[in-house]
Design a protein around this motif. Structure first.
Motif, short mmCIF file in Angstrom:
data_model
loop_
_atom_site.label_atom_id
_atom_site.label_comp_id
_atom_site.label_asym_id
_atom_site.label_seq_id
_atom_site.Cartn_x
_atom_site.Cartn_y
_atom_site.Cartn_z
N PHE A 37 27.15 14.33 -13.71
CA PHE A 37 25.62 15.21 -12.78
C PHE A 37 25.65 16.18 -13.72
O PHE A 37 24.47 16.01 -13.41
CB PHE A 37 25.94 14.59 -11.55
CG PHE A 37 25.15 15.21 -10.63
CD1 PHE A 37 24.92 14.42 -9.73
CD2 PHE A 37 24.69 16.21 -10.35
CE1 PHE A 37 23.41 14.68 -8.33
CE2 PHE A 37 23.96 16.51 -9.39
CZ PHE A 37 23.30 15.76 -8.81
N GLU A 38 26.00 16.87 -14.06
CA GLU A 38 25.42 18.59 -14.24
C GLU A 38 24.72 18.61 -15.74
O GLU A 38 23.44 19.09 -15.64
CB GLU A 38 26.57 19.44 -14.20
CG GLU A 38 25.76 20.75 -14.28
CD GLU A 38 27.44 21.85 -15.32
OE1 GLU A 38 26.63 22.99 -15.10
OE2 GLU A 38 28.41 21.38 -15.03
N ASN A 39 24.57 17.35 -16.09
CA ASN A 39 24.09 17.97 -17.08
C ASN A 39 22.88 17.12 -16.87
O ASN A 39 21.30 17.39 -17.73
CB ASN A 39 25.22 16.74 -18.84
CG ASN A 39 26.29 17.33 -19.14
OD1 ASN A 39 26.01 18.88 -19.15
ND2 ASN A 39 27.36 16.72 -19.46
N LYS A 40 22.65 15.76 -16.56
CA LYS A 40 21.82 15.17 -16.66
C LYS A 40 20.90 15.44 -14.89
O LYS A 40 19.86 15.44 -15.06
CB LYS A 40 21.93 13.35 -15.95
CG LYS A 40 22.91 12.80 -17.44
CD LYS A 40 21.94 12.25 -17.52
CE LYS A 40 22.71 11.51 -19.08
NZ LYS A 40 21.94 11.18 -19.86
N PHE A 41 21.24 16.15 -14.48
CA PHE A 41 20.57 17.00 -13.14
C PHE A 41 21.02 18.44 -12.57
O PHE A 41 20.41 18.87 -11.55
CB PHE A 41 20.66 15.70 -11.50
CG PHE A 41 20.79 14.49 -12.11
CD1 PHE A 41 19.43 13.58 -11.78
CD2 PHE A 41 21.86 13.59 -12.44
CE1 PHE A 41 19.66 12.47 -12.49
CE2 PHE A 41 21.25 12.30 -12.35
CZ PHE A 41 20.72 11.11 -12.51
N TYR A 42 20.93 18.73 -12.92
CA TYR A 42 21.06 20.19 -13.18
C TYR A 42 19.76 21.30 -12.59
O TYR A 42 19.05 20.54 -13.83
CB TYR A 42 21.59 20.88 -14.25
CG TYR A 42 21.87 22.62 -13.92
CD1 TYR A 42 22.61 23.55 -12.98
CD2 TYR A 42 21.21 23.49 -14.32
CE1 TYR A 42 22.38 24.64 -12.67
CE2 TYR A 42 20.50 24.65 -14.26
CZ TYR A 42 21.83 25.10 -13.22
OH TYR A 42 21.27 26.76 -13.57
N LYS A 43 20.03 21.96 -12.23
CA LYS A 43 18.48 22.02 -11.16
C LYS A 43 19.49 23.84 -10.14
O LYS A 43 20.52 23.40 -9.66
CB LYS A 43 17.78 21.59 -10.49
CG LYS A 43 16.47 22.86 -10.11
CD LYS A 43 15.02 21.89 -8.97
CE LYS A 43 14.55 22.50 -9.47
NZ LYS A 43 13.19 21.91 -8.77
N GLU A 44 18.53 25.30 -10.60
CA GLU A 44 18.91 26.01 -10.11
C GLU A 44 18.65 25.96 -8.57
O GLU A 44 17.57 26.65 -8.29
CB GLU A 44 18.38 26.98 -10.99
CG GLU A 44 19.18 28.78 -10.47
CD GLU A 44 17.91 30.12 -10.58
OE1 GLU A 44 18.27 30.89 -10.26
OE2 GLU A 44 18.34 29.73 -12.03
N SER A 45 19.42 25.47 -7.85
CA SER A 45 19.16 24.51 -6.59
C SER A 45 19.93 24.73 -5.55
O SER A 45 20.96 23.77 -6.54
CB SER A 45 17.69 23.66 -6.44
OG SER A 45 18.09 22.61 -4.89
N VAL A 46 20.13 24.95 -4.06
CA VAL A 46 20.71 24.46 -3.36
C VAL A 46 21.04 23.82 -3.13
O VAL A 46 22.20 23.03 -2.77
CB VAL A 46 21.36 26.05 -2.38
CG1 VAL A 46 22.24 24.99 -1.10
CG2 VAL A 46 20.85 26.45 -2.70
#
Length: 306
Positions: A37-46
């Motif tokens: 999930f982190e690799n595909k959808f990471y964003k600096e967002s809560v």
């Protein structure tokens, strides 16, 4: 009653056999799901971090419930045995004990402690290394032993798996640095909630093991910790060993001001580390004795009803 029996057996299996190194650890699979999930959808967002939690708990929680349902179709004795073996994989006292014990005997202590803590180790002296070892041991008595058993007792196999999933998310993304401060916030908060009761139970067990007169005296310093949970078992272990833990520590190249926990000497050595490990063994005995007593009482009650 089955939950208690599974808890007893899984605890004993971990004590006797530790990690099953011949198979990939389920926590590694959980890490793969988090990493995907982190690799595909990471964003600096809560909010994106919230989606991470929902996705990972949905995948792993769903799988754990399916396993539980499947096991329920088998013979009840087979269910207890298989559940105990699977649950033991998520209990980590054997591995934790060996890893921390190794600090006192290995030559490259900095390399060894770097495998256990996230703090910077370059400028640590021996006292700092032993201090970090005792702190991580005390904290992980809760995360790796008491909390998994607590959720196993409450919710059977899905309980222990989901707890370890929450704990693994926190260990991977629950850092207060630029990348994870927002993305990992929900995972970190969820871990705080999950460990609230187990951390305090762990602290009480340590206080009982060390025969402290006031078993709740850990709370005075424990509440000073930045974490709502970690400070309690750390303070309890400091009081048990008559040492002072905590203090300013370097993380990611920056000095972080931290409270101190306990009262006693500040120069920590291998004697203090071994003393902490002995208290950990005593906590094991308290846990096992408590589980067995509860199981026996339950059996007697069942016989009385007959």
């Amino acid at each position: 009653m089955n939950n208690i029996l599974v808890a007893i057996l899984s605890f004993l299996i971990d004590k006797m056999f530790g990690e099953f190194g011949f198979v990939k650890h389920p926590v590694a699979f959980i890490g793969d799901v988090i990493g995907f999930f982190e690799n595909k959808f990471y964003k600096e967002s809560v909010f994106r971090g919230f989606l991470l939690v929902v996705f990972v708990l949905g995948v792993v929680g769903g799988a754990s419930i399916l396993i539980y349902i499947y096991l329920g179709m088998l013979n009840k004795y087979v269910v207890v045995i298989l559940s105990s073996v699977l649950a033991s994989i998520f209990i980590a006292h054997n591995m934790l004990y060996d890893s921390v014990k190794n600090i006192s005997v290995c030559q490259d202590k900095k390399s060894a402690i770097s495998q256990l803590v996230s703090r910077d180790v370059e400028n640590m002296d021996e006292s700092d290394i032993y201090k970090a070892s005792i702190e991580t041991y005390a904290e992980n008595l809760s995360d790796g032993v008491v909390a998994p058993l607590f959720y196993l007792l409450l919710f059977n196999l899905p309980g222990i798996i989901i707890y370890k999933t929450i704990n693994t998310m926190d260990s991977m993304v629950g850092y207060k640095n630029k990348r994870y401060e927002k993305f990992g916030k929900i995972a970190a908060k969820l871990d705080d909630v999950a460990n609230y009761i187990p951390s305090r139970i762990t602290a009480i067990f340590i206080m009982i093991a060390s025969k402290q007169k006031n078993i709740f005296s850990f709370y005075k310093d424990g509440k000073k910790h930045e974490s709502p949970n970690a400070g309690h078992p750390i303070t309890a272990m400091a009081l048990a060993c008559e040492i002072k833990l905590g203090g300013d520590t370097h993380y990611f190249g920056k000095l972080k001001e931290k409270a101190t926990f306990g009262e006693g000497k500040e120069q920590i050595d291998s004697y203090d580390l071994n003393k902490a490990l002995e208290f950990g063994k005593k906590v094991d005995k308290i846990i096992l004795t408590t589980l067995c007593l509860v199981y026996i009482i339950g059996l007697l009650e069942s016989l009385y009803r007959l």
